[in-house]
Scaffold this motif. Structure first.
Motif, PDB file in Angstrom:
ATOM      1  N   LEU A 185     -20.462 -12.260  23.067  1.00 43.83           N
ATOM      2  CA  LEU A 185     -20.604 -13.882  22.290  1.00 43.83           C
ATOM      3  C   LEU A 185     -19.077 -14.177  21.952  1.00 43.83           C
ATOM      4  O   LEU A 185     -18.865 -15.434  22.267  1.00 43.83           O
ATOM      5  CB  LEU A 185     -21.241 -13.678  21.146  1.00 43.83           C
ATOM      6  N   ALA A 193     -24.628  -9.326  20.436  1.00 41.30           N
ATOM      7  CA  ALA A 193     -25.893  -9.912  19.781  1.00 41.30           C
ATOM      8  C   ALA A 193     -26.590  -8.601  19.488  1.00 41.30           C
ATOM      9  O   ALA A 193     -26.982  -7.872  20.092  1.00 41.30           O
ATOM     10  CB  ALA A 193     -26.535 -10.752  20.587  1.00 41.30           C
ATOM     11  N   TYR A 218     -24.421  -9.443  14.430  1.00 37.80           N
ATOM     12  CA  TYR A 218     -23.553  -9.658  15.295  1.00 37.80           C
ATOM     13  C   TYR A 218     -22.164  -8.684  15.172  1.00 37.80           C
ATOM     14  O   TYR A 218     -21.307  -8.969  14.617  1.00 37.80           O
ATOM     15  CB  TYR A 218     -22.865 -11.073  15.049  1.00 37.80           C
ATOM     16  N   SER A 238     -19.784 -17.384  25.591  1.00 34.57           N
ATOM     17  CA  SER A 238     -18.877 -18.161  24.474  1.00 34.57           C
ATOM     18  C   SER A 238     -18.855 -19.464  24.366  1.00 34.57           C
ATOM     19  O   SER A 238     -19.250 -20.080  25.487  1.00 34.57           O
ATOM     20  CB  SER A 238     -17.417 -17.438  24.816  1.00 34.57           C
ATOM     21  N   SER A 271     -22.906 -20.524  26.068  1.00 35.93           N
ATOM     22  CA  SER A 271     -23.666 -20.083  25.017  1.00 35.93           C
ATOM     23  C   SER A 271     -24.685 -20.766  24.235  1.00 35.93           C
ATOM     24  O   SER A 271     -25.518 -20.380  23.662  1.00 35.93           O
ATOM     25  CB  SER A 271     -22.432 -19.722  24.001  1.00 35.93           C
ATOM     26  N   ASP A 275     -27.766 -18.936  22.043  1.00 34.91           N
ATOM     27  CA  ASP A 275     -27.950 -18.884  20.751  1.00 34.91           C
ATOM     28  C   ASP A 275     -28.097 -20.318  19.932  1.00 34.91           C
ATOM     29  O   ASP A 275     -28.142 -20.094  18.771  1.00 34.91           O
ATOM     30  CB  ASP A 275     -26.522 -18.353  20.242  1.00 34.91           C
TER      31      ASP A 275
END
Length: 305
Positions: A185, A193, A218, A238, A271, A275
């Motif tokens: 991440l 994660a 995390y 990312s 990303s 997320d």
């Protein structure tokens, strides 16, 4: 009490009482966090206090109600043109009040409680959501759709999301393998994660085995620790885009002892797809499925970056 504090209080009060229009009709609802909230029957000036909420409102076709959003609300293109009220963890109260909202929709996990309480104290309804897993994301879409009286748009979107989840489950059921996956991440530090995250759940749904275990959501890893985990698939996701993405991938390619490197199983994924608790999470699920099980889905046919 300082003169500056008194002046600021008077200014904020002036903004609220002079610019927020009286609500003509209201209804009592229960938000996904279990709170009873009195909201306008037909809210016309909504501020979305997190990027995923902005995306949900757009996906429901209710973007005409939005008068403000948070800084990183970058999708769809129309979200970029909305006035910004700070980041979701650092909200600008003065800016929120200046936009004269008749409803704020926020997130339980992230929006600062001090600002949220002040918003409510000033008479602005605050509706909170808390989508911590993929089913809760679908339920959140349903709840916001009901809140905004989005009708058929809500049922269509919810059905589409559920159908995409079911499709992936059926595809993954065909494969007996469960490749070991590491999802990166962050860049510095290197963050991954854990199982109890949206991204961690996506790995499992996509037919992979998350090499990250334990209770930490995390955790931070060193390069040596990642190499010792020996993942079969390495996914870099990312907020840094373009050249930074490619640079990280090139750095890992020199470590041939890692199965993911040796077998050219390093992938780049946006990303926001893995997320951000919005309908695009289903795109993230499809991208991870293609990365973990290329025999089931072709990543080249997906928009993963």
């Amino acid at each position: 009490m300082s003169f500056r504090f008194v002046l600021m209080t008077l200014m904020l009060g002036s903004i609220v009482f002079s610019s927020v229009k009286p609500i003509s009709a209201e209804k009592m609802v229960v938000d996904p966090t279990g709170r009873s909230v009195q909201v306008p029957d037909h809210p016309k000036r909504i501020i979305a206090l997190a990027a995923n909420i902005t995306e949900i409102v757009f996906a429901l076709g209710q973007q005409h109600r939005l008068v403000g959003a948070t800084r990183y609300s970058n999708y769809p293109a129309g979200a970029l043109r909305l006035p910004k009220v700070g980041s979701y963890i650092r909200l600008d109260l003065e800016r929120i009040l200046a936009l004269r909202p008749d409803l704020c929709i926020g997130v339980k996990d992230g929006n600062p409680i001090v600002i949220v309480r002040r918003i409510m104290e000033l008479g602005i309804p605050f509706y909170a959501v808390d989508p911590l897993n993929i089913n809760a994301v679908v339920e959140t879409v349903q709840a916001i759709g009901d809140l905004l009286n989005a009708g058929e748009n809500t049922s269509t979107l919810v059905n589409q999301m559920q159908n995409r989840i079911n499709r992936i489950r059926k595809l993954v059921a065909r494969s007996k393998s469960r490749p070991r996956v590491f999802l990166q991440l962050g860049i510095s530090p290197m963050v991954s994660a854990g199982p109890n995250t949206l991204a961690g759940e996506l790995i499992t749904l996509a037919g992979g085995t998350n090499v990250v275990t334990g209770s930490a959501r995390y955790p931070v890893f060193s390069k040596e620790q990642v190499l010792s985990l020996a993942p079969d698939v390495y996914i870099i996701t990312s907020m840094a885009r373009e050249k930074v993405f490619e640079d990280i991938k090139q750095e890992w390619l020199q470590w041939q002892q890692m199965p993911a490197v040796r077998n050219r199983r390093i992938y780049l994924v946006n990303s926001d797809l893995t997320d951000r608790a919005s309908p695009r999470l289903l795109e993230g699920l499809e991208c991870l499925t293609a990365a973990i099980h290329p025999e089931l889905l072709d990543m080249k046919q997906l928009n993963c970056q």
